[in-house]
Structure formats: C-alpha cells, structure tokens
Write a protein that holds these residues in place. Structure first.
Motif, PDB file in Angstrom:
ATOM      1  N   ALA A  31      35.916 -41.122 -33.163  1.00  0.00           N
ATOM      2  CA  ALA A  31      35.251 -39.848 -33.414  1.00  0.00           C
ATOM      3  C   ALA A  31      33.933 -40.100 -34.119  1.00  0.00           C
ATOM      4  CB  ALA A  31      36.153 -38.960 -34.265  1.00  0.00           C
ATOM      5  N   GLY A  32      32.928 -39.260 -33.836  1.00  0.00           N
ATOM      6  CA  GLY A  32      31.621 -39.434 -34.456  1.00  0.00           C
ATOM      7  C   GLY A  32      31.663 -39.072 -35.928  1.00  0.00           C
ATOM      8  N   PRO A  33      30.621 -39.458 -36.670  1.00  0.00           N
ATOM      9  CA  PRO A  33      30.571 -39.148 -38.093  1.00  0.00           C
ATOM     10  C   PRO A  33      30.563 -37.640 -38.336  1.00  0.00           C
ATOM     11  CG  PRO A  33      28.924 -40.805 -37.495  1.00  0.00           C
ATOM     12  CD  PRO A  33      29.479 -40.261 -36.220  1.00  0.00           C
ATOM     13  N   ALA A  34      31.250 -37.212 -39.381  1.00  0.00           N
ATOM     14  CA  ALA A  34      31.230 -35.805 -39.775  1.00  0.00           C
ATOM     15  C   ALA A  34      29.933 -35.532 -40.522  1.00  0.00           C
ATOM     16  CB  ALA A  34      32.432 -35.497 -40.660  1.00  0.00           C
ATOM     17  N   GLU A  35      29.301 -34.387 -40.235  1.00  0.00           N
ATOM     18  CA  GLU A  35      28.008 -34.072 -40.844  1.00  0.00           C
ATOM     19  C   GLU A  35      28.068 -32.746 -41.575  1.00  0.00           C
ATOM     20  OE1 GLU A  35      24.132 -34.946 -38.849  1.00  0.00           O
ATOM     21  OE2 GLU A  35      23.902 -32.762 -38.916  1.00  0.00           O
ATOM     22  N   LEU A  36      27.398 -32.697 -42.713  1.00  0.00           N
ATOM     23  CA  LEU A  36      27.327 -31.487 -43.522  1.00  0.00           C
ATOM     24  C   LEU A  36      25.888 -31.309 -43.988  1.00  0.00           C
ATOM     25  CD1 LEU A  36      29.147 -29.270 -44.912  1.00  0.00           C
ATOM     26  CD2 LEU A  36      29.148 -30.762 -46.916  1.00  0.00           C
ATOM     27  N   ARG A  37      25.333 -30.114 -43.787  1.00  0.00           N
ATOM     28  CA  ARG A  37      23.974 -29.811 -44.256  1.00  0.00           C
ATOM     29  C   ARG A  37      24.072 -28.842 -45.428  1.00  0.00           C
ATOM     30  NH1 ARG A  37      19.926 -31.446 -40.753  1.00  0.00           N
ATOM     31  NH2 ARG A  37      20.687 -32.199 -38.720  1.00  0.00           N
ATOM     32  N   VAL A  38      23.426 -29.216 -46.522  1.00  0.00           N
ATOM     33  CA  VAL A  38      23.546 -28.458 -47.763  1.00  0.00           C
ATOM     34  C   VAL A  38      22.153 -28.203 -48.333  1.00  0.00           C
ATOM     35  CG1 VAL A  38      24.534 -28.453 -50.085  1.00  0.00           C
ATOM     36  CG2 VAL A  38      25.758 -29.580 -48.234  1.00  0.00           C
ATOM     37  N   ARG A  39      21.915 -26.988 -48.787  1.00  0.00           N
ATOM     38  CA  ARG A  39      20.664 -26.676 -49.491  1.00  0.00           C
ATOM     39  C   ARG A  39      20.865 -27.020 -50.963  1.00  0.00           C
ATOM     40  NH1 ARG A  39      18.914 -21.065 -49.259  1.00  0.00           N
ATOM     41  NH2 ARG A  39      16.770 -21.824 -49.337  1.00  0.00           N
ATOM     42  N   VAL A  40      19.962 -27.841 -51.509  1.00  0.00           N
ATOM     43  CA  VAL A  40      20.126 -28.317 -52.880  1.00  0.00           C
ATOM     44  C   VAL A  40      18.857 -28.066 -53.685  1.00  0.00           C
ATOM     45  CG1 VAL A  40      21.770 -30.087 -52.170  1.00  0.00           C
ATOM     46  CG2 VAL A  40      19.352 -30.666 -52.328  1.00  0.00           C
ATOM     47  N   ARG A  41      19.047 -27.931 -54.992  1.00  0.00           N
ATOM     48  CA  ARG A  41      17.917 -27.757 -55.894  1.00  0.00           C
ATOM     49  C   ARG A  41      17.541 -29.104 -56.497  1.00  0.00           C
ATOM     50  NH1 ARG A  41      15.831 -23.296 -57.378  1.00  0.00           N
ATOM     51  NH2 ARG A  41      17.720 -22.095 -56.870  1.00  0.00           N
ATOM     52  N   LEU A  42      16.275 -29.481 -56.351  1.00  0.00           N
ATOM     53  CA  LEU A  42      15.782 -30.746 -56.870  1.00  0.00           C
ATOM     54  C   LEU A  42      15.548 -30.651 -58.378  1.00  0.00           C
ATOM     55  CD1 LEU A  42      13.213 -31.527 -54.030  1.00  0.00           C
ATOM     56  CD2 LEU A  42      15.516 -32.456 -54.294  1.00  0.00           C
ATOM     57  N   PRO A  43      15.406 -31.796 -59.061  1.00  0.00           N
ATOM     58  CA  PRO A  43      15.178 -31.764 -60.513  1.00  0.00           C
ATOM     59  C   PRO A  43      13.955 -30.946 -60.926  1.00  0.00           C
ATOM     60  CG  PRO A  43      15.800 -33.971 -59.831  1.00  0.00           C
ATOM     61  CD  PRO A  43      15.630 -33.168 -58.572  1.00  0.00           C
ATOM     62  N   ASP A  44      12.933 -30.844 -60.045  1.00  0.00           N
ATOM     63  CA  ASP A  44      11.739 -30.064 -60.390  1.00  0.00           C
ATOM     64  C   ASP A  44      11.893 -28.582 -60.067  1.00  0.00           C
ATOM     65  OD1 ASP A  44      11.613 -29.997 -57.651  1.00  0.00           O
ATOM     66  OD2 ASP A  44       9.700 -31.053 -57.473  1.00  0.00           O
ATOM     67  N   GLY A  45      13.079 -28.177 -59.606  1.00  0.00           N
ATOM     68  CA  GLY A  45      13.341 -26.771 -59.334  1.00  0.00           C
ATOM     69  C   GLY A  45      13.158 -26.359 -57.888  1.00  0.00           C
ATOM     70  N   GLN A  46      12.504 -27.180 -57.084  1.00  0.00           N
ATOM     71  CA  GLN A  46      12.300 -26.838 -55.682  1.00  0.00           C
ATOM     72  C   GLN A  46      13.589 -27.051 -54.888  1.00  0.00           C
ATOM     73  OE1 GLN A  46       8.417 -27.667 -53.864  1.00  0.00           O
ATOM     74  NE2 GLN A  46       7.931 -28.945 -55.639  1.00  0.00           N
ATOM     75  N   VAL A  47      13.644 -26.404 -53.720  1.00  0.00           N
ATOM     76  CA  VAL A  47      14.849 -26.443 -52.887  1.00  0.00           C
ATOM     77  C   VAL A  47      14.552 -27.204 -51.601  1.00  0.00           C
ATOM     78  CG1 VAL A  47      16.519 -25.047 -51.596  1.00  0.00           C
ATOM     79  CG2 VAL A  47      15.718 -24.282 -53.845  1.00  0.00           C
ATOM     80  N   THR A  48      15.480 -28.053 -51.194  1.00  0.00           N
ATOM     81  CA  THR A  48      15.347 -28.780 -49.938  1.00  0.00           C
ATOM     82  C   THR A  48      16.712 -28.850 -49.266  1.00  0.00           C
ATOM     83  OG1 THR A  48      14.461 -30.799 -48.910  1.00  0.00           O
ATOM     84  CG2 THR A  48      15.807 -31.086 -50.875  1.00  0.00           C
ATOM     85  N   GLU A  49      16.712 -29.288 -48.009  1.00  0.00           N
ATOM     86  CA  GLU A  49      17.977 -29.452 -47.292  1.00  0.00           C
ATOM     87  C   GLU A  49      18.402 -30.911 -47.337  1.00  0.00           C
ATOM     88  OE1 GLU A  49      19.434 -27.371 -43.423  1.00  0.00           O
ATOM     89  OE2 GLU A  49      18.630 -29.310 -42.784  1.00  0.00           O
ATOM     90  N   GLU A  50      19.667 -31.113 -47.585  1.00  0.00           N
ATOM     91  CA  GLU A  50      20.229 -32.452 -47.657  1.00  0.00           C
ATOM     92  C   GLU A  50      21.279 -32.599 -46.560  1.00  0.00           C
ATOM     93  OE1 GLU A  50      21.018 -34.255 -51.682  1.00  0.00           O
ATOM     94  OE2 GLU A  50      23.076 -34.107 -50.963  1.00  0.00           O
ATOM     95  N   THR A  51      21.256 -33.732 -45.886  1.00  0.00           N
ATOM     96  CA  THR A  51      22.233 -34.012 -44.839  1.00  0.00           C
ATOM     97  C   THR A  51      23.177 -35.105 -45.312  1.00  0.00           C
ATOM     98  OG1 THR A  51      20.637 -33.437 -43.108  1.00  0.00           O
ATOM     99  CG2 THR A  51      22.561 -34.712 -42.443  1.00  0.00           C
ATOM    100  N   LEU A  52      24.474 -34.835 -45.239  1.00  0.00           N
ATOM    101  CA  LEU A  52      25.485 -35.821 -45.605  1.00  0.00           C
ATOM    102  C   LEU A  52      26.314 -36.148 -44.379  1.00  0.00           C
ATOM    103  CD1 LEU A  52      25.546 -33.408 -48.111  1.00  0.00           C
ATOM    104  CD2 LEU A  52      26.549 -35.400 -49.222  1.00  0.00           C
ATOM    105  N   GLN A  53      26.544 -37.429 -44.154  1.00  0.00           N
ATOM    106  CA  GLN A  53      27.386 -37.881 -43.050  1.00  0.00           C
ATOM    107  C   GLN A  53      28.464 -38.808 -43.590  1.00  0.00           C
ATOM    108  OE1 GLN A  53      25.026 -39.663 -39.922  1.00  0.00           O
ATOM    109  NE2 GLN A  53      24.749 -37.707 -38.908  1.00  0.00           N
ATOM    110  N   ALA A  54      29.644 -38.694 -43.018  1.00  0.00           N
ATOM    111  CA  ALA A  54      30.747 -39.571 -43.400  1.00  0.00           C
ATOM    112  C   ALA A  54      31.408 -40.108 -42.145  1.00  0.00           C
ATOM    113  CB  ALA A  54      31.762 -38.814 -44.253  1.00  0.00           C
ATOM    114  N   ASP A  55      31.607 -41.408 -42.112  1.00  0.00           N
ATOM    115  CA  ASP A  55      32.283 -42.067 -40.993  1.00  0.00           C
ATOM    116  C   ASP A  55      33.509 -42.772 -41.568  1.00  0.00           C
ATOM    117  OD1 ASP A  55      33.146 -43.656 -38.885  1.00  0.00           O
ATOM    118  OD2 ASP A  55      31.111 -43.998 -38.136  1.00  0.00           O
ATOM    119  N   SER A  56      34.668 -42.150 -41.412  1.00  0.00           N
ATOM    120  CA  SER A  56      35.879 -42.725 -42.001  1.00  0.00           C
ATOM    121  C   SER A  56      36.313 -43.991 -41.275  1.00  0.00           C
ATOM    122  CB  SER A  56      37.013 -41.690 -41.997  1.00  0.00           C
ATOM    123  OG  SER A  56      37.206 -41.155 -40.705  1.00  0.00           O
ATOM    124  N   ASP A  57      35.947 -44.135 -39.994  1.00  0.00           N
ATOM    125  CA  ASP A  57      36.287 -45.361 -39.267  1.00  0.00           C
ATOM    126  C   ASP A  57      35.495 -46.553 -39.810  1.00  0.00           C
ATOM    127  OD1 ASP A  57      38.030 -43.930 -37.658  1.00  0.00           O
ATOM    128  OD2 ASP A  57      36.489 -43.495 -36.160  1.00  0.00           O
TER     129      ASP A  57
END
Length: 274
Positions: A31-57
């Motif tokens: 199976a391909g890696p699982a992906e999650l997109r999350v909006r996060v607040r950076l230390p300077d207060g600005q907001v960006t999108e972060e992509t997380l992938q996990a490959d359990s295999d």
C-alpha cells in the motif's frame, strides 16, 4: 435587589481534532504511504500547510512545509536505520547573483522518543482540515556542530531515503562525529563519511557573516524549525477497558541550528541577513 446569580459554566475541554483510528483495517503490504495535510502556525505567527506522510512498510515518516520566504523544509525519519534527515531548499536572490536555489541536508541519529511510530502516523485522521494547528509543546532547541560530510554516492548504505531526499544537495550533506560513531557500531561502512577540514574542528574559521571575500572558506550557520509534528502517543483509561489504550497524539514544535564548514563564502549568503 441583587441580580440573580448565574450558574457557573463548566469549562469544556475540546477534544483533539486529530485522532487515531485504532479500529481500522491494517495497511496491506504494497500500500502507498498515508498522507495528511495540516494547516499549522509557524513560530512567527504565519500559517502554512504541512504535508505528513507515513509508510509503515518502509517504517518511515516524512514531513514537508514551505516557509513564507519560499524555503522548502523537509524532515525524514527512517526508523529502520535510526536516521533522520533534514533538508532545506533555499531560494536564491537572482539580483544578488545567487543561483535559483541552494540545497542543504543534515543527517543525524534518530532516537525512538522523538516522534510517534510510522504505523501510528499512518492512522492519523483529522476532523476539520481548515483548522490551524498549534503545537501543544515547544521542545528545547538543539544546536548541532556538523563536522563530517556524507558521501552522496555511498549514502544509500546509511539510509535508502538519502538519495531521494538529498539529490539536490550532493555536495552539501553534513553529519556529526558522535552520530557517525553510533552508525559505524551498527555496521554502516566507513566509506559513507568524509572528514571536513580540520580548521572547522579547531574553530579557526570565521563565521561567514564576518567574511567579506565570497571565495574564502568559513563557518556557516543555518536554522530551521519543525512547527508541528506528532511527538507522542496519548493513552486513555476507562472502566470498560482494564488496560490503557491509544486515544490520540501530542503535538510538538522544535527548532534546530546547524554550524558547518563551507569552502566558499558564496555558499552561505543567507548569513548576510542575520
């Protein structure tokens, strides 16, 4: 006449929107890696999108985010090899004669308590994709002295992820002597590592921001931050279940600062802005 007293409103603690789906079917082989997109607040207060992938295999996790200045930061955790890889793709300023972008890779030992396991990461879900996440815990920053170069052509012996992650940084992959000693004890071939000039180790080099000649070697400095990542699993208790069970994650933020040798001042031009 005294106004009637209002009953106290109990404080309601909001449940963490990111939950572990513990009852889901296990991911099958291939199976391909699982992906999650999350909006996060950076230390300077600005907001960006972060992509997380996990490959359990492959037993690995990757994280990627773009900073407001356009820099692309990625983090890869290779649990099989006890390796973590930081990569920064830094946009150049063409009007200053800089190249379109410059790539850096920093490779250090991965400790098991730094981030949740890949299998748990692959099961993460979020209820509200538009919510802006802010880390629950700010972990102490790390200052790392990178005094060893990694041979890109042999890097696959250290981690199979290194070739893909650091392909733009073939001549700028750094690690530390203390981590090299650990990997050598684990059986990694010594051909993966190359010593940097002794002047860096002896602290004889000037910091790049103090060097005017762009052709001279110097000690460069670069900092990056992982604004939001799942660092721990949460466990709950109930009367129905005698044993603790996984019920969520704890999120962390952590900053890293790297000092390393560059053969020419022009390879560390961002230091001008510090």
């Amino acid at each position: 006449m005294r106004p009637p007293c209002r009953p106290a409103v109990p404080t309601v603690r909001l449940l963490l929107p990111l939950l572990l789906s513990l009852l889901g079917a296990p991911r099958g082989v291939g199976a391909g890696p699982a992906e999650l997109r999350v909006r996060v607040r950076l230390p300077d207060g600005q907001v960006t999108e972060e992509t997380l992938q996990a490959d359990s295999d492959a037993d690995s996790i990757s994280l990627e985010l773009r900073k407001p200045d356009g820099t692309l930061v990625s983090f890869t955790a290779d649990f099989k090899k006890d390796v973590k890889i930081f990569r920064a793709l830094i946009l150049g300023e063409l009007e200053k004669g800089q190249s379109q972008f410059q790539a850096l890779c920093f490779v250090t030992r991965l400790h098991r308590n730094e981030i949740i396991p890949s299998e748990a990461m692959a099961k993460l879900r979020q209820k509200n994709p538009r919510a802006v996440r802010q880390a629950e815990e700010v972990r102490a920053p790390e200052q790392l002295h990178m005094d060893i170069a990694v041979n890109f052509s042999q890097g696959g012996l250290l981690s199979p992820h290194l070739h893909n992650v650091c392909t733009e940084a073939t001549d700028a992959i750094y690690t530390r002597q203390e981590d090299v000693r650990f990997w050598l004890e684990q059986g990694v071939d010594s051909s993966v590592f190359e010593a940097l000039p002794e002047a860096m180790e002896q602290a004889e080099l000037s910091h790049c921001r103090q060097v005017g000649d762009r052709g001279k070697p110097c000690a460069c400095h670069y900092s990056l931050s992982l604004a939001w990542y799942p660092c721990m699993l949460k466990y709950c208790h109930s009367r129905e279940r005698p044993a603790p069970y996984k019920c969520g994650i704890r999120s962390c933020q952590k900053s890293y600062s790297f000092d390393f040798y560059v053969p020419q001042r022009q390879l560390c031009l961002w230091d001008e802005d510090l």
